[in-house]
Design a protein around this motif. Structure first.
Motif, PDB file in Angstrom:
ATOM      1  N   TRP A 220       0.827  -1.210   0.000  1.00  0.00           N
ATOM      2  CA  TRP A 220       0.000   0.000   0.000  1.00  0.00           C
ATOM      3  C   TRP A 220       0.867   1.268   0.000  1.00  0.00           C
ATOM      4  O   TRP A 220       1.737   1.440   0.837  1.00  0.00           O
ATOM      5  CB  TRP A 220      -0.934  -0.017   1.205  1.00  0.00           C
ATOM      6  CG  TRP A 220      -1.757   1.220   1.408  1.00  0.00           C
ATOM      7  CD1 TRP A 220      -1.719   2.062   2.472  1.00  0.00           C
ATOM      8  CD2 TRP A 220      -2.745   1.753   0.530  1.00  0.00           C
ATOM      9  NE1 TRP A 220      -2.612   3.079   2.327  1.00  0.00           N
ATOM     10  CE2 TRP A 220      -3.264   2.922   1.127  1.00  0.00           C
ATOM     11  CE3 TRP A 220      -3.244   1.362  -0.717  1.00  0.00           C
ATOM     12  CZ2 TRP A 220      -4.247   3.700   0.534  1.00  0.00           C
ATOM     13  CZ3 TRP A 220      -4.228   2.142  -1.312  1.00  0.00           C
ATOM     14  CH2 TRP A 220      -4.716   3.283  -0.684  1.00  0.00           C
ATOM     15  N   THR A 280      -7.568  -2.402   2.260  1.00  0.00           N
ATOM     16  CA  THR A 280      -6.919  -1.562   1.239  1.00  0.00           C
ATOM     17  C   THR A 280      -6.883  -2.245  -0.124  1.00  0.00           C
ATOM     18  O   THR A 280      -6.286  -1.721  -1.062  1.00  0.00           O
ATOM     19  CB  THR A 280      -5.478  -1.204   1.652  1.00  0.00           C
ATOM     20  OG1 THR A 280      -4.721  -2.415   1.786  1.00  0.00           O
ATOM     21  CG2 THR A 280      -5.448  -0.413   2.942  1.00  0.00           C
ATOM     22  N   GLY A 659      -6.543   4.296   4.699  1.00  0.00           N
ATOM     23  CA  GLY A 659      -6.472   3.475   3.495  1.00  0.00           C
ATOM     24  C   GLY A 659      -6.999   4.278   2.314  1.00  0.00           C
ATOM     25  O   GLY A 659      -6.845   5.492   2.255  1.00  0.00           O
ATOM     26  N   ASN A 663     -12.298   4.103   3.238  1.00  0.00           N
ATOM     27  CA  ASN A 663     -11.725   2.998   4.008  1.00  0.00           C
ATOM     28  C   ASN A 663     -12.427   2.873   5.353  1.00  0.00           C
ATOM     29  O   ASN A 663     -12.849   3.862   5.951  1.00  0.00           O
ATOM     30  CB  ASN A 663     -10.223   3.235   4.217  1.00  0.00           C
ATOM     31  CG  ASN A 663      -9.542   2.093   4.938  1.00  0.00           C
ATOM     32  OD1 ASN A 663      -9.458   2.075   6.153  1.00  0.00           O
ATOM     33  ND2 ASN A 663      -9.069   1.117   4.178  1.00  0.00           N
TER      34      ASN A 663
END
Length: 751
Positions: A220, A280, A659, A663
């Motif tokens: 991520w 994510t 995220g 999120n």
């Protein structure tokens, strides 16, 4: 208990120290290495004194006390114009110096490098009677994996140097030290067939490395820049060198089973378990290698060998195989095999290895971590070779539920902060009751220390200072007396007004309210007419009582008003009073909407927005409450404009959406930061008010599903902006006292 009796109790330790020094010790020949070590201790503490009080180190005479017992001790006294500090080691002398600063100079040393330390007079205060203290706990733990994201993420050596000084001043000897490990992992993964580019793609961006290290997600906001990897490793070497110079025993990382998915290309037969990615996206899922696979121990050995070669070791290793995740099997035998294999790999490289296990998951998922499962895991490790951190003791003491962790050594920890939140909350009165009870409990088993596992530094610094003071001073449990000394260290003198303020705060905001997950305020909340966002739980004390304490601060004496620490505390207190007021304005907006009262609606939405701007104004007076400071630190790590924008994006995402768009843990790390309040929180509320204006004539329930899509889109757009589109101040603005006094007068009628 009055202050006089409190001092008498403290002086008992001074008597003990005096006796220790006046006993005629038999001559013991000291080796050259011992003498050299003692001289190094004195040099390190003297250098720290010079950093904190430039030009004054020569006024402090440092001496090493004979070590006649296992307990760290210090003893201080005045002779002529010198301050003598005697201690059993560097940390003891540093703690003695801090005692002198707080009790005689009325100085509170912050953990932030930007907070200067200054004496009120060129003449050092005299110690009227010798005094000493002895520590009752062998281990004093500090930090949390998350702190390396929510607080120290962008720090440079200057920042770390001050924090390590702060740790030394507070007698901490077991700091978590996980900075820069990606440099080592990159070398390890290369041995297992991965390229540097593959490793960098496996790593997350800088902001999420703490969770990547715990096996919660991969990739991520990556790939991780090579310059960051190299720079953080160089920083780690500085951190470890300084921590060790004070005699601290840093806890280094170890392999816990988290591996790159790409490893399966090279080793197709390995068994991997998908651990998810904190919402994510599946492309960022983390993977756990079966401990029964021969590759597991090979990776463990490779990592520890490389780490030991590059960084040395103090024999403590942090490893948490199942943090907030389900293991492949809940069978006790399987969990035991994981523990046995994991520790076996450690011991193969370091025969003196001690596994330090984070106990958060045993609280977080107590439903699954039953006693038989936990006992199997603990007892698979040789006795005393696993130390557990009882992570969230102000909420739940897991040792009480597990027969003292089945007689394994454990450290009683105060967590105190989630996500670096900035709400006035620290259950001092509660902890001051339960911690002494635990210490005195005959069934406590192997409670070997105390510590704090704070996710971020937040604003309630004093609570952490209290905790480590208690380790040396049992009388700290008398909080009404302890807080007087602390108040004086914030005001720079004995100010009865501010002493009364701090005493009044104890039963209101510092009683039993735990700073739990998602403690926030209504301004930070996702906009809504009823309730609050999932990560914006409201404080549960009497708001009017807190508001009534605030104006007393304006009566402080002139010395207090000139103290940066007093002004910082004033801003923090006023900020909290104002965000509490926002609840009543939001409720008035709701009432106006449902009653179709457009005039009242406009009045209270206007007041709400004006209040947000004033909270922002108060926060802007404090360096630690500036969004611009956070972003500037991030951008400073970059060389090119593209790199600077990349780091800024990481910085913005972590404290907002965490995220991607919408999120599930958006706002987990919410903060009352100047710049963030007006451009993010207030702006979201303004969007909400605009939507409500479309339907207020009907008074119908707002379409929250539709609005939350608008809000989530706004959140993500904000997180992806950069300095060129939206810049923020990175230096404090305004005279704190004048700003706070003016803002208070403006809102007085509503408080």
């Amino acid at each position: 208990m009055n202050t006089t009796s409190y001092q008498l109790k403290r002086n008992k330790l001074a008597t003990i120290a005096l006796v220790m020094l006046t006993i005629s010790f038999p001559f013991i020949a000291k080796s050259a290495s011992t003498i050299d070590s003692q001289e190094m201790d004195r040099q390190q503490v003297s250098a720290m004194i010079e950093r904190l009080l430039p030009g004054k180190s020569a006024s402090f005479i440092l001496q090493t006390m004979p070590v006649t017992a296992a307990r760290d001790s210090f003893y201080i006294e005045s002779k002529a114009d010198k301050i003598f500090i005697k201690g059993t080691n560097a940390l003891s002398m540093a703690k003695g110096f801090n005692y002198y600063l707080k009790n005689y100079c009325h100085i509170s040393v912050s953990w932030y490098a930007n907070d200067a330390v200054s004496l009120r007079s060129a003449q050092l205060p005299i110690i009227t009677a010798p005094v000493g203290e002895a520590c009752r706990f062998d281990k004093r733990f500090f930090l949390n994996y998350c702190t390396f994201g929510y607080t120290t993420l962008w720090w440079k050596w200057r920042d770390w140097e001050r924090l390590i000084d702060w740790m030394a001043l507070n007698g901490i000897n077991m700091p978590l030290a996980i900075t820069g490990q990606e440099y080592i992992w990159q070398r390890v993964w290369k041995k297992f067939g991965m390229t540097d580019e593959q490793s960098r793609a496996f790593f997350t961006g800088p902001a999420h490395l703490p969770w990547q290290r715990m096996g919660n997600l991969d990739r991520w906001l990556g790939p991780l820049p090579q310059s960051f990897i190299d720079g953080q490793f160089a920083l780690q070497k500085q951190i470890l060198q300084r921590e060790r110079s004070f005699g601290m025993k840093p806890i280094l990382p170890a392999f816990a089973g988290h591996v790159p998915k790409d490893l399966k290309t090279k080793f197709p037969d390995i068994k991997l378990t998908d651990l998810g990615s904190y919402d994510t996206g599946s492309e960022n899922d983390a993977y756990f290698l079966d401990p029964m696979d021969p590759l597991f121990v090979k990776i463990q050995k490779a990592y520890l060998s490389e780490q030991q070669k590059l960084l040395g070791t103090d024999h403590y290793y942090g490893a948490d195989p199942f943090n907030e995740m389900d293991p492949p099997s809940w069978e006790p035998a399987y969990l035991a095999s994981v523990a046995k294999t994991l520790y076996g790999g450690m011991k193969a490289i370091d025969p003196n290895a001690v596994w330090v296990q984070m106990g958060w998951t045993f609280y977080y998922d107590r439903k699954h971590w039953t006693n038989p499962r936990l006992e199997a895991m603990i007892k698979a490790v040789p006795p005393n070779k696993m130390v557990l951190l009882d992570y969230f003791c102000e909420n739940t003491e897991i040792w009480r539920l597990t027969d003292g962790f089945f007689n394994a050594p454990y450290i009683w920890c105060y967590l105190g902060n989630f996500g670096g939140n900035t709400q006035l909350a620290a259950p001092l009165l509660k902890v001051a009751k339960i911690l002494p009870v635990t210490e005195a409990d005959p069934n406590k088993r192997q409670m070997v220390g105390i510590g704090t596992t704070l996710e971020g530094f937040g604003i309630n610094n004093f609570m952490f200072e209290w905790l480590f003071d208690y380790a040396w001073n049992a009388s700290a449990k008398y909080t009404n007396d302890w807080i007087i000394t602390y108040a004086d260290s914030r005001s720079g003198n004995n100010d009865p007004i501010m002493q009364s303020v701090w005493r009044k705060l104890l039963p209101v905001a510092y009683n039993k309210q735990v700073s739990d997950v998602g403690l926030g305020n209504i301004i930070q909340s996702k906009p809504m007419l009823k309730g609050h966002g999932g990560y914006s739980s409201l404080s549960n004390y009497d708001y009017s009582a807190l508001a009534n304490i605030l104006p007393v601060c304006f009566l402080a004496d002139s010395v207090s008003k000139s103290s940066p620490d007093f002004n910082r505390d004033l801003a923090i207190l006023e900020k909290q009073v104002l965000v509490n007021l926002a609840v009543s304005f939001r409720d008035s907006i709701s009432k106006a909407y449902y009653s179709k009262n457009e005039i009242a609606f406009e009045k209270y939405t206007g007041l709400f927005k004006s209040l947000c701007e004033d909270v922002d104004k108060v926060a802007a007076t404090q360096n630690e409450l500036l969004l611009g400071n956070w972003i500037t630190q991030a951008r400073d790590l970059g060389v090119t404009d593209a790199e600077k924008n990349y780091y800024e994006r990481n910085a913005r995402v972590l404290i907002t959406t965490w995220g991607g768009e919408d999120n599930g843990i958006t706002d987990y790390a919410a903060k009352d930061w100047s710049g963030l309040i007006t451009t993010y929180y207030e702006a979201r509320w303004d969007l909400f008010f605009k939507e409500l204006r479309k339907t207020i004539k009907t008074g119908a329930e707002p379409d929250m599903v539709a609005f939350n899509k608008i809000r989530a889109q706004f959140d993500w757009q904000w997180a992806n902006k950069n300095q060129h589109e939206q810049s923020f101040i990175n230096k404090p603005v305004g005279n704190t006292f004048n700003v706070c006094e003016g803002v208070y007068k403006k809102w007085l009628l509503y408080l």
